[in-house]
Design a protein around this motif. Structure first.
Motif, PDB file in Angstrom:
ATOM      1  N   GLN A  48       0.854  -1.191   0.000  1.00 45.00           N
ATOM      2  CA  GLN A  48       0.000   0.000   0.000  1.00 45.00           C
ATOM      3  C   GLN A  48       0.887   1.237   0.000  1.00 45.00           C
ATOM      4  OE1 GLN A  48      -2.408   0.552   3.517  1.00 45.00           O
ATOM      5  NE2 GLN A  48      -3.923   1.721   2.374  1.00 45.00           N
ATOM      6  N   LEU A  49       0.541   2.190  -0.843  1.00 37.91           N
ATOM      7  CA  LEU A  49       1.216   3.477  -0.911  1.00 37.91           C
ATOM      8  C   LEU A  49       0.179   4.553  -0.626  1.00 37.91           C
ATOM      9  CD1 LEU A  49       3.751   5.115  -1.574  1.00 37.91           C
ATOM     10  CD2 LEU A  49       3.033   5.079  -3.965  1.00 37.91           C
ATOM     11  N   LEU A  60      -8.531  16.856   6.082  1.00 37.24           N
ATOM     12  CA  LEU A  60      -7.518  15.875   5.706  1.00 37.24           C
ATOM     13  C   LEU A  60      -7.943  15.220   4.403  1.00 37.24           C
ATOM     14  CD1 LEU A  60      -5.074  13.968   6.378  1.00 37.24           C
ATOM     15  CD2 LEU A  60      -6.752  12.512   7.511  1.00 37.24           C
ATOM     16  N   MET A  61      -7.011  15.095   3.456  1.00 33.37           N
ATOM     17  CA  MET A  61      -7.238  14.340   2.223  1.00 33.37           C
ATOM     18  C   MET A  61      -6.186  13.247   2.149  1.00 33.37           C
ATOM     19  SD  MET A  61      -8.278  17.125  -0.644  1.00 33.37           S
ATOM     20  CE  MET A  61      -8.687  15.842  -1.783  1.00 33.37           C
ATOM     21  N   ARG A  62      -6.621  12.063   1.677  1.00 32.12           N
ATOM     22  CA  ARG A  62      -5.705  10.931   1.602  1.00 32.12           C
ATOM     23  C   ARG A  62      -5.980  10.159   0.314  1.00 32.12           C
ATOM     24  NH1 ARG A  62      -7.059   8.306   6.293  1.00 32.12           N
ATOM     25  NH2 ARG A  62      -5.593   9.579   7.421  1.00 32.12           N
ATOM     26  N   LEU A  63      -4.928   9.818  -0.415  1.00 32.02           N
ATOM     27  CA  LEU A  63      -5.029   8.992  -1.610  1.00 32.02           C
ATOM     28  C   LEU A  63      -4.188   7.742  -1.378  1.00 32.02           C
ATOM     29  CD1 LEU A  63      -5.947   8.537  -4.527  1.00 32.02           C
ATOM     30  CD2 LEU A  63      -3.902   9.783  -5.263  1.00 32.02           C
ATOM     31  N   SER A  64      -4.822   6.578  -1.530  1.00 34.53           N
ATOM     32  CA  SER A  64      -4.151   5.307  -1.299  1.00 34.53           C
ATOM     33  C   SER A  64      -4.226   4.453  -2.555  1.00 34.53           C
ATOM     34  CB  SER A  64      -4.817   4.531  -0.162  1.00 34.53           C
ATOM     35  OG  SER A  64      -4.908   5.286   0.996  1.00 34.53           O
ATOM     36  N   ALA A  65      -3.146   3.754  -2.848  1.00 41.84           N
ATOM     37  CA  ALA A  65      -3.128   2.743  -3.906  1.00 41.84           C
ATOM     38  C   ALA A  65      -2.668   1.442  -3.250  1.00 41.84           C
ATOM     39  CB  ALA A  65      -2.179   3.142  -5.027  1.00 41.84           C
ATOM     40  N   PHE A  66      -3.333   0.338  -3.594  1.00 36.64           N
ATOM     41  CA  PHE A  66      -3.000  -0.912  -2.930  1.00 36.64           C
ATOM     42  C   PHE A  66      -3.065  -2.082  -3.897  1.00 36.64           C
ATOM     43  CE2 PHE A  66      -7.501  -0.032  -2.379  1.00 36.64           C
ATOM     44  CZ  PHE A  66      -8.096  -1.203  -2.793  1.00 36.64           C
ATOM     45  N   GLU A  67      -2.346  -3.149  -3.542  1.00 35.03           N
ATOM     46  CA  GLU A  67      -2.385  -4.404  -4.279  1.00 35.03           C
ATOM     47  C   GLU A  67      -2.262  -5.539  -3.288  1.00 35.03           C
ATOM     48  OE1 GLU A  67      -0.198  -4.777  -7.883  1.00 35.03           O
ATOM     49  OE2 GLU A  67       0.031  -6.934  -7.625  1.00 35.03           O
ATOM     50  N   ASN A  68      -3.059  -6.562  -3.499  1.00 36.33           N
ATOM     51  CA  ASN A  68      -3.052  -7.748  -2.664  1.00 36.33           C
ATOM     52  C   ASN A  68      -2.939  -8.945  -3.596  1.00 36.33           C
ATOM     53  OD1 ASN A  68      -3.356  -9.677  -0.712  1.00 36.33           O
ATOM     54  ND2 ASN A  68      -5.299  -8.918   0.063  1.00 36.33           N
ATOM     55  N   ASP A  69      -1.814  -9.652  -3.543  1.00 34.85           N
ATOM     56  CA  ASP A  69      -1.572 -10.820  -4.387  1.00 34.85           C
ATOM     57  C   ASP A  69      -1.736 -12.059  -3.510  1.00 34.85           C
ATOM     58  OD1 ASP A  69      -0.872 -12.451  -6.482  1.00 34.85           O
ATOM     59  OD2 ASP A  69       1.279 -12.152  -6.221  1.00 34.85           O
ATOM     60  N   ARG A  92      -6.427  -5.160  -6.886  1.00 31.17           N
ATOM     61  CA  ARG A  92      -5.776  -3.850  -6.994  1.00 31.17           C
ATOM     62  C   ARG A  92      -6.835  -2.784  -6.825  1.00 31.17           C
ATOM     63  NH1 ARG A  92      -2.149  -4.693 -12.389  1.00 31.17           N
ATOM     64  NH2 ARG A  92      -0.516  -5.930 -11.409  1.00 31.17           N
ATOM     65  N   GLY A  93      -6.399  -1.642  -6.309  1.00 26.94           N
ATOM     66  CA  GLY A  93      -7.370  -0.577  -6.169  1.00 26.94           C
ATOM     67  C   GLY A  93      -6.774   0.713  -5.687  1.00 26.94           C
ATOM     68  N   ALA A  94      -7.648   1.691  -5.567  1.00 24.81           N
ATOM     69  CA  ALA A  94      -7.273   3.012  -5.070  1.00 24.81           C
ATOM     70  C   ALA A  94      -8.434   3.541  -4.243  1.00 24.81           C
ATOM     71  CB  ALA A  94      -6.958   3.959  -6.224  1.00 24.81           C
ATOM     72  N   GLU A  95      -8.100   4.380  -3.280  1.00 22.44           N
ATOM     73  CA  GLU A  95      -9.123   4.976  -2.425  1.00 22.44           C
ATOM     74  C   GLU A  95      -8.787   6.440  -2.208  1.00 22.44           C
ATOM     75  OE1 GLU A  95     -11.586   3.311   1.171  1.00 22.44           O
ATOM     76  OE2 GLU A  95      -9.519   3.657   1.784  1.00 22.44           O
ATOM     77  N   LEU A  96      -9.793   7.281  -2.355  1.00 21.99           N
ATOM     78  CA  LEU A  96      -9.671   8.706  -2.090  1.00 21.99           C
ATOM     79  C   LEU A  96     -10.534   9.028  -0.878  1.00 21.99           C
ATOM     80  CD1 LEU A  96      -8.644  11.520  -2.926  1.00 21.99           C
ATOM     81  CD2 LEU A  96     -10.672  11.710  -4.385  1.00 21.99           C
ATOM     82  N   GLU A  97      -9.937   9.637   0.139  1.00 23.39           N
ATOM     83  CA  GLU A  97     -10.657   9.948   1.380  1.00 23.39           C
ATOM     84  C   GLU A  97     -10.576  11.441   1.657  1.00 23.39           C
ATOM     85  OE1 GLU A  97      -9.855   7.105   4.742  1.00 23.39           O
ATOM     86  OE2 GLU A  97      -8.227   6.567   3.368  1.00 23.39           O
ATOM     87  N   TYR A  98     -11.653  11.949   2.233  1.00 20.40           N
ATOM     88  CA  TYR A  98     -11.689  13.329   2.699  1.00 20.40           C
ATOM     89  C   TYR A  98     -12.342  13.320   4.075  1.00 20.40           C
ATOM     90  CZ  TYR A  98     -13.097  18.153   3.354  1.00 20.40           C
ATOM     91  OH  TYR A  98     -13.284  19.401   3.873  1.00 20.40           O
ATOM     92  N   PRO A 108     -16.470  12.119   7.709  1.00 15.57           N
ATOM     93  CA  PRO A 108     -15.563  11.392   6.826  1.00 15.57           C
ATOM     94  C   PRO A 108     -16.274  10.966   5.544  1.00 15.57           C
ATOM     95  CG  PRO A 108     -16.375   9.919   8.499  1.00 15.57           C
ATOM     96  CD  PRO A 108     -17.016  11.261   8.748  1.00 15.57           C
ATOM     97  N   SER A 109     -15.535  10.872   4.463  1.00  9.85           N
ATOM     98  CA  SER A 109     -16.076  10.336   3.217  1.00  9.85           C
ATOM     99  C   SER A 109     -14.955   9.617   2.478  1.00  9.85           C
ATOM    100  CB  SER A 109     -16.657  11.460   2.349  1.00  9.85           C
ATOM    101  OG  SER A 109     -15.646  12.371   2.002  1.00  9.85           O
ATOM    102  N   ALA A 110     -15.326   8.627   1.672  1.00  9.86           N
ATOM    103  CA  ALA A 110     -14.322   7.850   0.942  1.00  9.86           C
ATOM    104  C   ALA A 110     -14.938   7.304  -0.337  1.00  9.86           C
ATOM    105  CB  ALA A 110     -13.799   6.708   1.806  1.00  9.86           C
ATOM    106  N   TYR A 111     -14.100   7.162  -1.344  1.00  9.48           N
ATOM    107  CA  TYR A 111     -14.494   6.553  -2.610  1.00  9.48           C
ATOM    108  C   TYR A 111     -13.420   5.532  -2.965  1.00  9.48           C
ATOM    109  CZ  TYR A 111     -15.929   5.922  -7.426  1.00  9.48           C
ATOM    110  OH  TYR A 111     -16.358   5.386  -8.599  1.00  9.48           O
ATOM    111  N   THR A 112     -13.827   4.267  -3.197  1.00  7.43           N
ATOM    112  CA  THR A 112     -12.888   3.185  -3.458  1.00  7.43           C
ATOM    113  C   THR A 112     -13.195   2.558  -4.810  1.00  7.43           C
ATOM    114  OG1 THR A 112     -12.787   2.713  -1.098  1.00  7.43           O
ATOM    115  CG2 THR A 112     -11.963   1.020  -2.568  1.00  7.43           C
ATOM    116  N   VAL A 113     -12.138   2.272  -5.579  1.00  7.03           N
ATOM    117  CA  VAL A 113     -12.246   1.557  -6.848  1.00  7.03           C
ATOM    118  C   VAL A 113     -11.358   0.329  -6.726  1.00  7.03           C
ATOM    119  CG1 VAL A 113     -11.794   1.672  -9.320  1.00  7.03           C
ATOM    120  CG2 VAL A 113     -12.586   3.699  -8.117  1.00  7.03           C
ATOM    121  N   GLN A 114     -11.919  -0.851  -7.070  1.00  3.70           N
ATOM    122  CA  GLN A 114     -11.159  -2.101  -6.978  1.00  3.70           C
ATOM    123  C   GLN A 114     -11.284  -2.899  -8.254  1.00  3.70           C
ATOM    124  OE1 GLN A 114     -11.663  -4.569  -3.518  1.00  3.70           O
ATOM    125  NE2 GLN A 114     -12.401  -2.844  -2.305  1.00  3.70           N
TER     126      GLN A 114
END
Length: 118
Positions: A48-49, A60-69, A92-98, A108-114
């Motif tokens: 995760q990055l 606070l804003m946060r952008l996450s990119a992740f991979e799970n193999d 694999r995915g990414a999440e944007l949080e505010y 809090p709010s979040a949007y996730t794409v997987q």
């Protein structure tokens, strides 16, 4: 687990996390109706990055990119409802949080794409 972080200033931070995990099948997966006693444990590698930005003290804003193999994955057959092992899965995915924090309220709010591949 390995976790690394770096502050790029008073309001910017980046984190990198690398993990390995083992998930044993539960007793219901093994012995209940439709159970499968031949199941193997799930073994996975995760990364995760994260980039984090405090726009103000309250925001606070946060952008996450992740991979799970996942090398061995426990999945369920839709017709027989029986647990089975799948040789490989990747998520694999990414999440944007505010997040906004006031004195009495927190929003809090979040949007996730997987993308899941079996």
């Amino acid at each position: 687990m390995s976790k690394y972080g770096h502050d790029f200033g008073p309001s910017w931070r980046a984190n990198l996390a690398l993990r390995t995990a083992l998930h044993a099948p539960e007793s219901t997966d093994l012995y209940s109706i439709g159970g499968n006693t031949a199941l193997h444990s799930e073994v996975s590698r995760q990364g995760q990055l994260v980039a984090q930005w405090h726009t103000t003290r309250e925001q606070l804003m946060r952008l996450s990119a992740f991979e799970n193999d996942i090398g061995v994955f426990i999945d369920y057959h839709p017709l027989t409802f029986q647990a089975k092992n799948v040789n490989r899965s990747r998520i694999r995915g990414a999440e944007l949080e505010y997040e906004w924090r006031g004195t009495a309220w927190q929003v809090p709010s979040a949007y996730t794409v997987q993308d899941r591949r079996i």
